[in-house]
Design a protein around this motif. Structure first.
Motif, PDB file in Angstrom:
ATOM      1  N   ASP A  14       0.863  -1.173   0.000  1.00  0.00           N
ATOM      2  CA  ASP A  14       0.000   0.000   0.000  1.00  0.00           C
ATOM      3  C   ASP A  14       0.902   1.226   0.000  1.00  0.00           C
ATOM      4  O   ASP A  14       1.505   1.566   1.013  1.00  0.00           O
ATOM      5  CB  ASP A  14      -0.912  -0.014   1.232  1.00  0.00           C
ATOM      6  N   GLY A  16       1.648   5.256  -0.545  1.00  0.00           N
ATOM      7  CA  GLY A  16       1.096   6.601  -0.580  1.00  0.00           C
ATOM      8  C   GLY A  16       2.174   7.655  -0.518  1.00  0.00           C
ATOM      9  O   GLY A  16       3.361   7.372  -0.654  1.00  0.00           O
ATOM     10  N   THR A  20       4.606   3.968   3.101  1.00  0.00           N
ATOM     11  CA  THR A  20       4.348   2.774   2.307  1.00  0.00           C
ATOM     12  C   THR A  20       4.377   1.578   3.240  1.00  0.00           C
ATOM     13  O   THR A  20       5.268   1.459   4.078  1.00  0.00           O
ATOM     14  CB  THR A  20       5.404   2.588   1.210  1.00  0.00           C
ATOM     15  N   ASN A  41       4.756   7.691  -3.657  1.00  0.00           N
ATOM     16  CA  ASN A  41       3.964   8.312  -4.707  1.00  0.00           C
ATOM     17  C   ASN A  41       4.915   8.880  -5.754  1.00  0.00           C
ATOM     18  O   ASN A  41       5.630   9.851  -5.489  1.00  0.00           O
ATOM     19  CB  ASN A  41       3.088   9.425  -4.143  1.00  0.00           C
ATOM     20  N   GLY A  78      -0.610  -1.324  -4.694  1.00  0.00           N
ATOM     21  CA  GLY A  78      -1.677  -0.332  -4.663  1.00  0.00           C
ATOM     22  C   GLY A  78      -1.042   1.023  -4.458  1.00  0.00           C
ATOM     23  O   GLY A  78      -0.658   1.361  -3.337  1.00  0.00           O
ATOM     24  N   MET A  79      -0.913   1.801  -5.515  1.00  0.00           N
ATOM     25  CA  MET A  79      -0.110   3.012  -5.466  1.00  0.00           C
ATOM     26  C   MET A  79      -0.902   4.255  -5.807  1.00  0.00           C
ATOM     27  O   MET A  79      -1.734   4.254  -6.729  1.00  0.00           O
ATOM     28  CB  MET A  79       1.075   2.899  -6.437  1.00  0.00           C
ATOM     29  N   ASP A 108      -4.385   2.978  -5.175  1.00  0.00           N
ATOM     30  CA  ASP A 108      -4.398   2.660  -3.747  1.00  0.00           C
ATOM     31  C   ASP A 108      -5.787   2.763  -3.147  1.00  0.00           C
ATOM     32  O   ASP A 108      -6.061   2.205  -2.087  1.00  0.00           O
ATOM     33  CB  ASP A 108      -3.403   3.526  -2.977  1.00  0.00           C
ATOM     34  N   ALA A 111      -7.242  -0.645  -2.648  1.00  0.00           N
ATOM     35  CA  ALA A 111      -6.796  -1.333  -1.435  1.00  0.00           C
ATOM     36  C   ALA A 111      -7.657  -0.939  -0.241  1.00  0.00           C
ATOM     37  O   ALA A 111      -8.066  -1.789   0.559  1.00  0.00           O
ATOM     38  CB  ALA A 111      -5.330  -1.001  -1.153  1.00  0.00           C
ATOM     39  N   CYS A 294      -4.652  -4.931  -0.201  1.00  0.00           N
ATOM     40  CA  CYS A 294      -3.675  -5.255  -1.253  1.00  0.00           C
ATOM     41  C   CYS A 294      -3.447  -6.759  -1.324  1.00  0.00           C
ATOM     42  O   CYS A 294      -3.369  -7.338  -2.414  1.00  0.00           O
ATOM     43  CB  CYS A 294      -2.359  -4.539  -0.981  1.00  0.00           C
ATOM     44  N   HIS A 327      -3.850   8.649   0.811  1.00  0.00           N
ATOM     45  CA  HIS A 327      -4.959   8.555  -0.118  1.00  0.00           C
ATOM     46  C   HIS A 327      -5.569   9.923  -0.331  1.00  0.00           C
ATOM     47  O   HIS A 327      -5.180  10.911   0.236  1.00  0.00           O
ATOM     48  CB  HIS A 327      -6.018   7.577   0.407  1.00  0.00           C
TER      49      HIS A 327
END
Length: 332
Positions: A14, A16, A20, A41, A78-79, A108, A111, A294, A327
Motif C-alpha cells: 500500500d 502513498g 508505504t 507516490n 496499490g499506489m 491505492d 486497497a 492489497c 490517499h
C-alpha cells in the motif's frame, strides 16, 4: 519465521505519499511479515527513491517470512497515482522483467475499498490529508468523485479542515469573524504569539499542505469544548464528504455500500459521527488496514476465494494509528 517451500506466497504493498506499507501472507491468509517505509507516490517523490523503497520492502517481508521472491505467486502494488499512464509505465519497466504476470498494479483506493469489502463491489470514501470517493461496480467499472488535490479540491479533508481553522482564526483577528477557541489553539500549535504571525509560518514552510492538515486535530478539540465555529467547520466538512459519496453513488448507478477510510474517518471523530448521522446509504468501516486489501487483491487475481479463513487471517493487519494521508488528493 522460516516456513517450508510448499506454500504459495502473496505480497501486498500500500503505497502513498508519506508512508508505504507491505505485508506477506500464504494462500490461507496467514500473515507472516509486515514492514513500513517512506512514501512511494511517484508524483511527489523521485522515481529512483520510490523504486528503492518498494524493493527494500519486498525484500524485508520475504526475509521475515523466509520466502524466496521466486516463490511469490502475486505482488500487488496499490499506489497513489497508478491511474496515470506515466506512473504505470515506470512501475512496469522496473518490476515486470523479474515479476512477469505475477505483478499487479492498481490505484491505492482499491486497497482501501477491499479492506472493507474483501473484494466485493463498493465505494470507498477517503478523508486523509486529501479526499476522494472511488467506486468499483459489480462489472468492474470504476467511478470517482473528488481527489483533485489541495489546489483544486480535497473538500472535507484534513488539509481542508485545517485550512478552514486557520482562516477562521485570521477572520476573528481581523474582526470579520466571531471569536473562537481556535485562536488560542492555533497560535499554540504553531508556536506563535499572535495570529498575524501565521503568514510567515504557513507560507514559509516547504510543505504547507501537510502543515495545515496536521492542524485539523485542533478543530476536533475546539468542537468537543463547545466552540461554535469549530462545530460548524466539522458539519461543513461532513457535508462535503457526503456530497462526494453521493456523487460517486449516482455515477456508479447502484446502491453500493460506502467504506470509510483515511485518518479523518478511521477513528471515532466528531467528523465521522456527523457523517454517520446524515448518511442515507449503507456505511461500512474497514475490517483491516489498506495493506490487507492489497493482499486480498493479489490473492483474488490468482483465483483464490476470499473465504472466512482468509478474511480472518488478513484481518490481523489492523491500522497502526498513523494518519492514512496517502490517499485522497494523492490520487489526482
Amino acid at each position: 519465521m522460516q516456513l517450508n517451500n510448499t506454500r504459495n506466497w502473496f505480497i501486498g504493498i500500500d503505497g502513498g505519499g508519506t508512508k508505504t506499507e507491505a505485508a506477506i501472507c500464504d494462500s490461507s491468509g496467514s500473515v507472516q511479515g509486515r514492514a513500513a517505509g517512506d512514501g512511494s507516490n511517484p508524483l511527489s517523490r523521485p522515481w529512483p527513491e520510490v523504486e528503492e523503497t518498494l524493493r527494500a520492502l519486498v525484500g524485508e517481508v520475504c526475509r521475515q517470512a523466509g520466502a524466496d521472491p521466486g516463490e511469490v505467486q502475486g505482488l500487488f502494488l496499490g499506489m497513489a497515482g497508478a491511474d496515470r499512464p506515466e506512473v504505470r509505465t515506470r512501475v512496469e519497466e522496473a518490476f515486470r522483467p523479474s515479476w512477469g504476470e505475477r505483478l499487479h498494479i492498481d490505484n491505492d483506493a482499491l486497497a482501501a475499498l477491499y479492506a472493507g469489502t474483501w473484494g466485493a463491489p463498493g465505494i470507498v470514501l477517503i478523508a486523509g490529508t486529501g479526499s476522494i470517493a472511488y467506486a468499483v461496480t459489480a462489472d468492474g467499472q470504476r467511478h470517482r468523485a473528488g481527489g483533485w488535490g489541495y489546489l483544486l479540491g480535497d473538500e472535507g479533508s484534513g488539509f481542508d479542515l485545517g485550512r478552514q481553522a486557520v482562516i477562521s482564526v485570521l477572520r476573528a483577528w481581523d474582526g470579520r469573524g466571531e471569536p473562537t477557541e481556535l485562536s488560542e489553539l492555533v497560535t499554540g500549535h504553531f508556536g506563535i504569539d499572535r495570529p498575524d504571525q501565521l503568514i510567515a509560518r504557513v507560507y514559509g514552510t516547504s510543505n504547507p499542505r501537510k502543515m495545515l492538515a496536521e492542524a485539523s486535530v485542533l478543530v476536533e478539540s475546539a468542537a468537543r469544548a463547545g466552540d461554535a465555529v469549530a462545530a460548524r467547520l466539522i458539519k461543513q466538512a461532513a457535508a462535503s464528504l457526503l456530497e462526494l459519496a453521493e456523487s460517486c453513488r449516482a455515477r456508479a448507478g447502484s446502491d453500493l455500500p460506502v467504506v470509510l477510510a483515511g485518518g479523518m474517518l478511521a477513528a471515532d471523530t466528531l467528523l465521522r459521527r456527523c457523517l454517520l448521522e446524515s448518511a442515507r446509504f449503507e456505511v461500512r468501516r474497514p475490517q483491516a488496514a489498506p495493506v490487507a486489501g492489497c493482499l486480498a487483491a493479489a490473492m483474488m487475481r490468482a483465483g483464490l476465494p476470499m473465504d472466512e479463513q482468509v478474511r480472518a487471517g488478513l484481518a490481523v493487519l489492523q491500522t497502526d494509528g498513523v494518519e492514512e494521508d496517502a490517499h485522497g488528493g494523492e490520487l489526482a
